[in-house]
Scaffold this active site. Structure first.
Site, PDB file in Angstrom:
ATOM      1  N   GLY A  23       0.795  -1.229   0.000  1.00  0.00           N
ATOM      2  CA  GLY A  23       0.000   0.000   0.000  1.00  0.00           C
ATOM      3  C   GLY A  23       0.820   1.267   0.000  1.00  0.00           C
ATOM      4  N   LYS A  44       4.255  -6.343   9.929  1.00  0.00           N
ATOM      5  CA  LYS A  44       3.969  -7.667  10.482  1.00  0.00           C
ATOM      6  C   LYS A  44       4.060  -8.785   9.453  1.00  0.00           C
ATOM      7  CE  LYS A  44      -0.120  -7.040  12.173  1.00  0.00           C
ATOM      8  NZ  LYS A  44      -1.367  -7.475  12.818  1.00  0.00           N
ATOM      9  N   TYR A 170     -13.089   4.756  15.142  1.00  0.00           N
ATOM     10  CA  TYR A 170     -12.020   4.929  14.152  1.00  0.00           C
ATOM     11  C   TYR A 170     -11.537   6.374  14.111  1.00  0.00           C
ATOM     12  CZ  TYR A 170      -9.710   5.224   9.586  1.00  0.00           C
ATOM     13  OH  TYR A 170      -8.813   5.472   8.566  1.00  0.00           O
ATOM     14  N   LYS A 174      -7.663   7.617  14.626  1.00  0.00           N
ATOM     15  CA  LYS A 174      -6.888   8.354  13.606  1.00  0.00           C
ATOM     16  C   LYS A 174      -6.524   9.756  14.104  1.00  0.00           C
ATOM     17  CE  LYS A 174      -5.645   7.251  10.126  1.00  0.00           C
ATOM     18  NZ  LYS A 174      -4.431   6.500   9.724  1.00  0.00           N
TER      19      LYS A 174
END
Length: 424
Positions: A23, A44, A170, A174
């Site tokens: 990404g 990860k 969320y 963020k």
């Protein structure tokens, strides 16, 4: 496609990038590598994911193939020891760290009732805590650099209630990353460390988004974010700090006026899906109207397959008649969601579509089973959405569609509608 030429400004610099195996993180890594930078790929993914391409090792190979040097490190940003080990390894191999990119992030676009605490903790531990922790542990090394930057992939701190109401858990996670920018940019000025945030104006076509929505035609390529990041990271950190930048704005200031080459589908270059947290006047106007309008009438009728009911006239009943004829076991298995539609305007009413239980059902009235997502919109927009003239994601971001419940399942509707339309 990159529109920003590499200048060599980052040659020999060491970047520590979290979530760099794919990404946006990977795109930034490759852009810096073309300058001859060193990149610590801190992520990860050591083993290949069955659906998402890229591991820390394959990304490291790509970095070296374009002229950079790479150090792949298995790092879960929730684990302090793993971050510290990666930092120690970076010092051994590259003699320090100049730039930290806090890119690793977890997402769940769900309302309060639909957000389980395991997912809440994951978002806060990766987004907010992981960003704080990586910044804290890299700080001693950044102090020793003469070109020290921290760049967080996080949104501007927009306090409009709308951005909290749609997915408060969320949003908080963020905004935690963004608050790190606000605080650390001031705190670290004395060390000549530039701390800034970068956020995309539109949806970005990453493998994860493609897997989630199945469509990237109204998105831009990750190159627009990596180009903007490169421009920001080449600036003097002593003078450039505390900024909340939008990728398109950075590139316009740099001198790039035509963003069309960044579009996944050039035909949609002027019809892209806006990202969240931005002050889009249409979305905010819609939100204000929704807050002021009385709630839509609710119709308590039995939930049965539409074809079993008498067919009233109008474009909405006609649409549901078509949908009812095309519900299949395959569609139910693929979608696994119950939708309620609160239709306003000329054909005001409540409709449902159950693609989760039994043989499925659709028709007028509330669903028999609890709705995973409730969608509210005007009847004309509703008809256009089901006819494929406007996308559900676009309608949502433009304020024409309001969604309560599981946003991810609601966005699955777009792919399902395309399938139904083709069959119809």
């Amino acid at each position: 496609m990159s529109l920003v030429a590499n200048t060599g400004k980052l040659a020999g610099r060491t970047l520590f990038i979290t979530g760099a195996s794919r990404g946006i993180g990977k795109a930034i890594a490759l852009k810096a590598a073309k300058d001859g930078a060193n990149v610590v790929v801190a992520a990860k993914t050591a083993e290949p994911h069955p659906k998402l391409p890229g591991t820390i090792y394959t990304t490291a190979e790509e970095i070296e193939a374009v002229g950079g040097k790479a150090l792949p490190c298995i790092v879960d940003v929730r684990e302090e020891k793993q971050i510290q080990k990666a930092i120690d390894d970076a010092v051994k191999k590259f003699n320090g760290i100049d730039i930290l990119i806090n890119n690793a992030s977890a997402i769940s676009l769900t309302g309060t009732a639909q957000t389980d605490m395991k997912r809440y903790d994951l978002m806060h531990n990766i987004n907010t805590r992981g960003t704080f922790l990586a910044s804290k542990l890299c700080l001693p090394l950044l102090k020793n650099s003469d070109h020290a930057h921290i760049l967080n992939l996080s949104p501007p701190l927009n306090m409009h209630p709308y951005w909290f109401s749609v997915h408060v858990a969320y949003t908080m996670a963020k905004y935690g990353m963004s608050m790190c920018v606000l605080g650390m940019s001031e705190e670290f000025k004395q060390f000549n460390i530039g701390v800034n945030a970068l956020w995309p104006k539109t949806a970005i076509a990453t493998a994860a988004i493609e897997m989630l929505t199945g469509d990237t035609s109204t998105s831009r390529k990750p190159d627009i974010v990596s180009d903007a990041a490169y421009v920001m990271l080449c600036k003097d950190p002593k003078k450039y700090t505390g900024n909340f930048e939008i990728d398109e704005d950075v590139l316009k200031q740099f001198g790039i006026s035509d963003m069309t080459p960044y579009a996944c589908d050039p035909k949609n270059a002027d019809n892209l899906l806006l990202d969240g947290f931005l002050d889009d006047p249409v979305a905010i106007k819609h939100h204000r109207l929704a807050m002021n309008n009385p709630p839509v009438r609710r119709y308590h009728t039995s939930s049965v397959n539409y074809k079993e009911k008498s067919e009233p006239s109008g474009q909405i009943p006609e649409l549901f008649a078509l949908i009812g004829k095309n519900i299949t076991p395959e569609l139910i298995k693929k979608t696994q969601a119950v939708f309620q539609f609160n239709v306003k305007g000329k054909e005001e009413g409540v409709w449902h579509l159950d693609l989760k239980n039994g043989e499925g059902s659709c028709g007028q009235g509330e669903p028999k089973h609890p709705a995973d997502a409730t969608l509210t919109m005007d009847s004309n927009n509703f008809a256009e959405m089901f006819a494929g003239k406007i996308k559900a994601t676009n309608a949502f971001m433009m304020g024409k569609l309001k969604i309560k419940g599981d946003l991810q399942k609601a966005m699955k509707l777009e792919k399902m509608m395309k399938s139904l339309k083709n069959k119809a």
